[in-house]
Write a protein that holds these residues in place. Structure first.
Motif, PDB file in Angstrom:
ATOM      1  N   VAL A 159      -8.952   0.225 -10.893  1.00 33.52           N
ATOM      2  CA  VAL A 159      -8.558   0.476  -9.499  1.00 33.52           C
ATOM      3  C   VAL A 159      -9.724   0.382  -8.527  1.00 33.52           C
ATOM      4  CG1 VAL A 159      -6.714   1.982 -10.342  1.00 33.52           C
ATOM      5  CG2 VAL A 159      -8.857   2.995  -9.510  1.00 33.52           C
ATOM      6  N   ARG A 213      -9.732  -1.064  -4.819  1.00 39.31           N
ATOM      7  CA  ARG A 213      -8.347  -1.061  -4.300  1.00 39.31           C
ATOM      8  C   ARG A 213      -7.883   0.345  -3.911  1.00 39.31           C
ATOM      9  NH1 ARG A 213      -4.231  -2.360  -7.529  1.00 39.31           N
ATOM     10  NH2 ARG A 213      -5.261  -1.662  -9.451  1.00 39.31           N
ATOM     11  N   PHE A 214      -8.324   1.351  -4.644  1.00 41.68           N
ATOM     12  CA  PHE A 214      -7.910   2.732  -4.404  1.00 41.68           C
ATOM     13  C   PHE A 214      -9.074   3.519  -3.821  1.00 41.68           C
ATOM     14  CE2 PHE A 214      -4.417   3.162  -7.923  1.00 41.68           C
ATOM     15  CZ  PHE A 214      -3.831   1.999  -7.464  1.00 41.68           C
ATOM     16  N   VAL A 228       5.805  -0.522  -8.420  1.00 46.43           N
ATOM     17  CA  VAL A 228       5.366  -1.737  -7.747  1.00 46.43           C
ATOM     18  C   VAL A 228       6.175  -2.894  -8.322  1.00 46.43           C
ATOM     19  CG1 VAL A 228       3.421  -3.203  -7.124  1.00 46.43           C
ATOM     20  CG2 VAL A 228       3.061  -0.748  -7.549  1.00 46.43           C
ATOM     21  N   SER A 253       0.831  -1.206   0.000  1.00 47.83           N
ATOM     22  CA  SER A 253       0.000   0.000   0.000  1.00 47.83           C
ATOM     23  C   SER A 253       0.862   1.252   0.000  1.00 47.83           C
ATOM     24  CB  SER A 253      -0.891   0.025   1.255  1.00 47.83           C
ATOM     25  OG  SER A 253      -1.771  -1.074   1.284  1.00 47.83           O
ATOM     26  N   MET A 266      -3.848   3.761  -1.871  1.00 47.82           N
ATOM     27  CA  MET A 266      -3.710   2.678  -2.844  1.00 47.82           C
ATOM     28  C   MET A 266      -3.351   1.389  -2.116  1.00 47.82           C
ATOM     29  SD  MET A 266      -1.668   4.690  -5.878  1.00 47.82           S
ATOM     30  CE  MET A 266      -0.162   4.820  -4.921  1.00 47.82           C
ATOM     31  N   LEU A 288      -1.580  -3.191  -4.315  1.00 51.27           N
ATOM     32  CA  LEU A 288      -0.925  -2.678  -5.520  1.00 51.27           C
ATOM     33  C   LEU A 288      -0.398  -3.804  -6.394  1.00 51.27           C
ATOM     34  CD1 LEU A 288       0.765   0.403  -3.908  1.00 51.27           C
ATOM     35  CD2 LEU A 288      -0.690   0.470  -5.935  1.00 51.27           C
ATOM     36  N   LYS A 289      -0.445  -3.563  -7.690  1.00 50.96           N
ATOM     37  CA  LYS A 289      -0.007  -4.525  -8.690  1.00 50.96           C
ATOM     38  C   LYS A 289       1.110  -3.912  -9.526  1.00 50.96           C
ATOM     39  CE  LYS A 289      -4.799  -6.094  -9.194  1.00 50.96           C
ATOM     40  NZ  LYS A 289      -5.924  -6.299 -10.154  1.00 50.96           N
ATOM     41  N   ASP A 325       0.266  -1.112 -11.788  1.00 52.84           N
ATOM     42  CA  ASP A 325      -0.025   0.211 -11.227  1.00 52.84           C
ATOM     43  C   ASP A 325       1.205   1.122 -11.286  1.00 52.84           C
ATOM     44  OD1 ASP A 325      -1.929  -1.453  -8.702  1.00 52.84           O
ATOM     45  OD2 ASP A 325      -2.720  -0.353 -10.438  1.00 52.84           O
ATOM     46  N   THR A 326       2.337   0.591 -11.703  1.00 55.07           N
ATOM     47  CA  THR A 326       3.547   1.382 -11.799  1.00 55.07           C
ATOM     48  C   THR A 326       3.369   2.506 -12.805  1.00 55.07           C
ATOM     49  OG1 THR A 326       4.994  -0.459 -11.187  1.00 55.07           O
ATOM     50  CG2 THR A 326       5.981   1.326 -12.478  1.00 55.07           C
TER      51      THR A 326
END
Length: 125
Positions: free
Chosen positions: A65, A68-69, A123, A16, A84, A87-88, A91-92
């Protein structure tokens, strides 16, 4: 209005981060606020938005998102946040805060009135 984003960094998948964006200048409460992101080689895309209170304070999320966000705002601190979670690697990106009359999933990046400088979220394991 001037926007200053912070809070990015390197995080493991599943981790997160909380991004913050402090606004100065004109009345913060009079703007819709939001977050966009831009990954390398890709266009800037909408992530989350929150209406000003006088417009109902509704929130909007990109499908990628949702769940998750979480976007929130503190008008007393002139700050908008993006929490957030889960994270995956996808998501970078560089995350940018945005301000306009309204910032939602229909707002093209090219139409946004004000931008922060961006903060990098990576991430990776």
């Amino acid at each position: 209005v001037q926007l200053q984003a912070s809070g990015g960094g390197l995080v493991w998948p599943g981790g997160s981060l909380r991004l913050s964006c402090v606004a100065s200048g004109r009345s913060f409460s009079g703007y819709g606020m939001g977050w966009f992101r831009q990954a390398p080689g890709k266009e800037r895309e909408f992530v989350a938005g929150k209406d000003r209170s006088t417009s109902g304070g509704s929130t909007y999320y990109a499908d990628s998102v949702k769940g998750r966000f979480t976007i929130s705002r503190d008008n007393a601190k002139n700050t908008v946040y993006l929490q957030m979670n889960s994270l995956k690697p996808e998501d970078t990106a560089v995350y940018y805060c945005a301000a306009d009359r309204r910032v939602d999933h229909t707002t093209p990046a090219r139409n946004v009135a004000y931008w922060g400088q961006g903060t990098l979220v990576t991430v990776s394991s």
